[in-house]
Design a protein around this motif. Structure first.
Motif, PDB file in Angstrom:
ATOM      1  N   UNK A 219      18.213  32.861  21.385  1.00 24.12           N
ATOM      2  CA  UNK A 219      17.158  34.105  22.016  1.00 24.12           C
ATOM      3  C   UNK A 219      16.939  33.922  23.457  1.00 24.12           C
ATOM      4  N   UNK A 220      16.563  32.445  23.849  1.00 20.96           N
ATOM      5  CA  UNK A 220      15.955  32.572  25.241  1.00 20.96           C
ATOM      6  C   UNK A 220      17.044  32.541  26.307  1.00 20.96           C
ATOM      7  N   UNK A 221      18.207  31.960  25.977  1.00 19.32           N
ATOM      8  CA  UNK A 221      19.326  32.019  26.897  1.00 19.32           C
ATOM      9  C   UNK A 221      20.083  33.442  27.088  1.00 19.32           C
ATOM     10  N   UNK A 222      19.943  34.259  25.889  1.00 18.01           N
ATOM     11  CA  UNK A 222      20.526  35.573  25.880  1.00 18.01           C
ATOM     12  C   UNK A 222      19.705  36.274  26.839  1.00 18.01           C
ATOM     13  N   UNK A 223      18.333  36.129  26.686  1.00 22.27           N
ATOM     14  CA  UNK A 223      17.526  36.887  27.663  1.00 22.27           C
ATOM     15  C   UNK A 223      17.467  36.539  29.087  1.00 22.27           C
ATOM     16  N   UNK A 224      17.627  35.224  29.286  1.00 20.92           N
ATOM     17  CA  UNK A 224      17.582  34.418  30.533  1.00 20.92           C
ATOM     18  C   UNK A 224      19.035  35.274  31.348  1.00 20.92           C
ATOM     19  N   UNK A 225      19.987  35.088  30.650  1.00 20.14           N
ATOM     20  CA  UNK A 225      21.469  35.521  31.053  1.00 20.14           C
ATOM     21  C   UNK A 225      21.353  37.192  31.216  1.00 20.14           C
ATOM     22  N   UNK A 226      20.763  37.869  30.465  1.00 17.92           N
ATOM     23  CA  UNK A 226      20.440  39.297  30.806  1.00 17.92           C
ATOM     24  C   UNK A 226      19.427  39.680  31.994  1.00 17.92           C
ATOM     25  N   UNK A 227      18.624  38.693  32.336  1.00 19.92           N
ATOM     26  CA  UNK A 227      17.989  38.911  33.414  1.00 19.92           C
ATOM     27  C   UNK A 227      18.398  38.466  34.561  1.00 19.92           C
ATOM     28  N   UNK A 245      24.566  51.091  32.924  1.00 22.21           N
ATOM     29  CA  UNK A 245      25.755  51.487  32.514  1.00 22.21           C
ATOM     30  C   UNK A 245      26.427  50.134  31.991  1.00 22.21           C
ATOM     31  N   UNK A 246      26.595  49.021  32.995  1.00 20.62           N
ATOM     32  CA  UNK A 246      27.123  47.714  32.535  1.00 20.62           C
ATOM     33  C   UNK A 246      26.459  47.131  31.637  1.00 20.62           C
ATOM     34  N   UNK A 247      25.234  47.223  31.570  1.00 22.66           N
ATOM     35  CA  UNK A 247      24.497  46.634  30.602  1.00 22.66           C
ATOM     36  C   UNK A 247      24.647  47.157  29.335  1.00 22.66           C
ATOM     37  N   UNK A 248      24.876  48.561  29.170  1.00 20.27           N
ATOM     38  CA  UNK A 248      24.998  49.246  27.749  1.00 20.27           C
ATOM     39  C   UNK A 248      26.442  49.012  27.294  1.00 20.27           C
ATOM     40  N   UNK A 252      26.574  46.949  23.689  1.00 18.54           N
ATOM     41  CA  UNK A 252      27.229  47.692  22.623  1.00 18.54           C
ATOM     42  C   UNK A 252      28.487  46.668  22.179  1.00 18.54           C
ATOM     43  N   UNK A 253      28.924  45.929  23.011  1.00 17.56           N
ATOM     44  CA  UNK A 253      30.002  44.857  22.608  1.00 17.56           C
ATOM     45  C   UNK A 253      29.439  43.922  21.630  1.00 17.56           C
ATOM     46  N   UNK A 254      28.461  43.423  22.100  1.00 16.13           N
ATOM     47  CA  UNK A 254      27.688  42.351  21.222  1.00 16.13           C
ATOM     48  C   UNK A 254      27.159  43.047  19.859  1.00 16.13           C
TER      49      UNK A 254
END
Length: 792
Positions: A219-227, A245-248, A252-254
């Motif tokens: 969870x931690x690194x998923x959020x860090x990568x997102x940031x 748009x890229x984040x969406x 959705x892929x994940x």
């Protein structure tokens, strides 16, 4: 209207607001059940699935485990008390703890010096004496001397006498739920005992701690990568839709990927738990390249629909090929004999396909419906990005000999260190030395000779004999003494250990008789007593019911797979020299042995996967470019970072293991993407009738920003993993980031030179480079007089 214009017209006809809304509705209809599927996501914590199913050693281990039980169903408790554990009040509290632990559900037995007895056989009969008499302090001095002189009893106390060992045997094959429940009850019992400095080691403790930490880090690194990705998208595009748009797309892929695995009944394993973070980073590539080309088309004065059509036409093939090469990098892991590794490769490759599909459905739908981010008919103007890429290209062309010689020198230098890479692994290598779990493990190694299980299977080759045959017992004793004195095994249990203890007991408890009788008749007599009085349960854990299979088990210090391989080879040589294989055979087995063997095998498989990935990508490029020179040009800049990272591992001493071997095929599949994008752009420019020098310049300026932005985003996404406490995750983040960084430099500095040297005509090639290196470059063109071979 030429072919390209007709193609653009067909694409543009599909790009309507109505189709955009229909696409969004269709995607929403797929996403809703995917959201509901998340409720049924399961985690798989079965570490044994990491063993190759076609390995004969696994079959041996499974048969061995079926006969004698698991080799890791124990929990060790280390209790310290200074200046000495021979304190009657303290020992009574230890005895109370042992009694409470024994009473817990799912506990088979607890061995403690406070509850064990010594057996003595005398003419008057069989007598048992407690090793520790807690009624009076005066008896403890004698008990201490007796314990320290006995080779079995002193296994429960360290040489300095300030630490005591309790050994708990749990019920066999406890599930994760039952293991966690037992661990919680154990911890409550210890807390209620009032004893301090109690250390725990064992499967149920390590498994609970490891998975708890990994879930938290997921969870931690998923959020860090997102940031980090959001930050780079803001810097690159500076618009809400350019971020959203890229984040969406990757979000959705994940979601779809995890939902698909759940629908197929596949739980998230220790490896596939990394899927969300990896897909979030890798799946961003197509979206960034599409948006970058779309904005460039808008700045050229094209309408929104026409700009999207041009973007699809120019990026469609290259993004498809990059998706394919990235997927291949992961899909080659399907050749592994390890089920979780195969699933990781297959589902990650599938996730890359999903990211591509969403990039060409969700992304254009959003771009059609939002306001145009760049006003139509806007003149192309210089920007910081344009000037930076322009200056970089001029530097590369002017210093081309220096660039080439530097690249060759660095590659050769790091290639020298590749042979220094060592295949090695440790049981708790993922945890840092400062981690409490690791510190407890190291404490048991230092004080009580280790936690790593050791098992040697003893099998009768001569079926007319049994393990209890005197000649066989003496051969077992020779091997047992060798593994204890040379290999470093402690706390050994075997049929020979039973007979030695029985011989001592039948000689009044005299420790000098803790050995096998030299006389065969006496050996047979003691064997009959052992088989009659040891108990069915004690014998069943060491000798099969037919007497033809036995085990030598113990614990040892984890010195690493490389050291153990050397020791195993030496042990095999000793066995071959000092035993008769026609009578009895010895084979090492057990969970730890399989982990070492598996790591060595899997590391080789990962290197083969890289080679296969290399060949498949080369074949795809050959079909795409139909020119072996272009294939060579595409592969060389991506071989350089592979050599660099392998040499770096050898230089700084990073071992080759599963967690580092997997990096090569993954990084190669990702790194080659930018090369394909640049060469795809080069083909488009050449198809417009441009000269090679101008086409390369145009490719560099228009594609350079996307390549730099994408590489930096990928590096930023992976570099967050270096904050992990797990070594495997740390090295994945560090090494992939370094590889992608070197790949970016290789593409920016080497690729243009390779293109111009290999594809340019020998006549006038140097002149064109000099002129291109000195011209005033802009995004729209080059302020250079048009001459022969340099038309624009």
């Amino acid at each position: 209207m030429n072919r390209r214009q007709r193609r653009l017209a067909r694409i543009e006809a599909l790009l309507t607001r109505r189709n955009a809304w229909l696409t969004l509705v269709a995607l929403a209809l797929v996403t809703l059940p995917a959201l509901f599927a998340l409720r049924h996501v399961r985690l798989d914590h079965d570490f044994e699935k990491f063993f190759p199913q076609d390995d004969p050693e696994l079959d041996r281990y499974l048969a061995f485990r079926e006969r004698f039980g698991h080799d890791n169903e124990f929990v060790l408790f280390g209790l310290e008390h200074e200046p000495s554990v021979f304190d009657r009040t303290w020992l009574r509290r230890v005895d109370g703890l042992a009694a409470e632990l024994t009473a817990l559900a799912d506990v088979h037995q607890v061995n403690s010096l406070t509850r064990l007895n010594e057996t003595r056989v005398t003419p008057a009969g069989v007598f048992t004496f407690p090793w520790l008499r807690l009624e009076d302090d005066s008896t403890l001095i004698a008990d201490e001397q007796r314990i320290m002189a006995d080779p079995v009893a002193r296994n429960f106390i360290n040489p300095s006498g300030d630490a005591l060992l309790l050994v708990m045997n749990t019920e066999q094959n406890l599930s994760k739920v039952r293991s966690d429940s037992l661990l919680a009850r154990i911890e409550r019992t210890i807390a209620a005992s009032g004893l301090e400095h109690v250390r725990i080691a064992g499967r149920i403790h390590g498994q609970h701690y490891y998975i708890e930490r990994m879930t938290h880090e997921l969870v931690t690194f998923f959020l860090a990568s997102l940031a980090m990705l959001v930050l780079f998208l803001i810097i690159a595009f500076r618009t809400g839709w350019g971020v959203g748009a890229p984040i969406a797309v990757v979000g959705l892929t994940v979601l779809w990927q995890v939902a698909l695995m759940t629908a197929l009944g596949k739980p998230l394993s220790i490896l596939t738990m990394l899927l969300p973070t990896i897909l979030f980073v890798v799946g961003m590539s197509d979206a960034v390249h599409i948006i970058e080309r779309y904005i460039e088309a808008l700045r050229e004065g094209l309408r929104k629909e026409r700009a999207l059509a041009v973007t699809f036409d120019e990026t469609g093939l290259s993004t498809f090929i990059t998706m394919l090469t990235t997927a291949i990098g992961y899909a080659t892991l399907a050749l592994s004999g390890i089920q979780p590794m195969r699933e990781f490769g297959i589902y990650t490759a599938l996730g890359v396909f999903l990211a591509y599909a969403l990039a060409f459905t969700l992304l254009p739908a959003v771009l059609l419906l939002v306001r145009t981010p760049v006003p139509a008919e806007r003149k192309v103007r210089d920007s910081l990005w344009d000037r930076t890429v322009h200056d970089l290209l001029r530097l590369v062309l002017r210093r081309r000999r220096t660039v080439m010689l530097t690249a060759i020198a660095i590659t050769a230098l790091f290639a020298v260190f590749i042979p220094r890479i060592k295949v090695n692994n440790f049981l708790l290598e993922d945890l840092p030395d400062s981690d409490p779990q690791k510190q407890g493990f190291l404490w048991f190694e230092k004080v009580f000779g280790g936690v790593r299980p050791f098992d040697l299977e003893v099998t009768m080759a001569d079926t007319s004999r049994t393990i209890w045959d005197p000649e066989v017992l003496h051969q077992i004793a020779a091997v047992q003494d060798h593994v204890e004195q040379v290999y470093g095994i402690h706390h050994i249990a075997s049929p020979v250990s039973l007979l030695r203890a029985a011989n001592k007991a039948m000689n009044g408890g005299d420790s000098t008789f803790h050995r096998l009788p030299e006389d065969a008749a006496e050996t047979r007599r003691i064997t009959r007593h052992v088989r009659a009085f040891a108990g069915t349960e004690a014998l069943a854990g060491l000798v099969s019911s037919d007497g033809r299979v036995a085990r030598i088990s113990g614990r040892m210090i984890d010195e690493g797979g490389a050291v153990h391989r050397v020791k195993n080879a030496e042990l095999e040589g000793f066995i071959a020299q000092h035993t008769d294989p026609a009578v009895v055979r010895f084979n090492q087995t057990g969970m730890a042995f399989l982990i070492d063997r598996n790591n060595e095998t899997l590391s080789r498989q990962m290197i083969l996967s890289l080679a296969l990935s290399f060949l498949l990508i080369a074949a795809i490029m050959t079909l795409l470019f139909r020119d072996l020179r272009l294939v060579l040009i595409a592969l060389v800049p991506n071989v350089v970072p592979m050599v660099f990272i392998a040499g770096l591992m050898g230089l700084v001493g990073i071992d080759l293991k599963v967690s580092t071997a997997i990096i090569f095929s993954n990084a190669f599949g990702i790194a080659v993407d930018d090369t394909i994008h640049l060469l795809g752009k080069l083909r488009i420019e050449l198809s417009k009738g441009k000269s090679l020098a101008y086409a390369m310049k145009r490719t560099y300026l228009s594609g350079g920003k996307a390549v730099i932005v994408m590489s930096l985003m990928l590096c930023a996404g992976f570099i967050t993993l270096i904050a992990s406490d797990f070594a495997s995750v740390y090295y994945m983040g560090l090494l992939i980031s370094i590889t992608l960084g070197v790949a970016l430099l290789s593409e920016l500095f080497l690729l243009p030179l390779l293109v111009l040297y290999f594809l340019g005509k020998a006549e006038g090639a140097g002149d064109r480079l000099e002129r291109l290196g000195g011209c005033q470059l802009t995004v729209a063109g080059c302020q250079l007089p048009v001459g022969r071979g340099s038309r624009q």
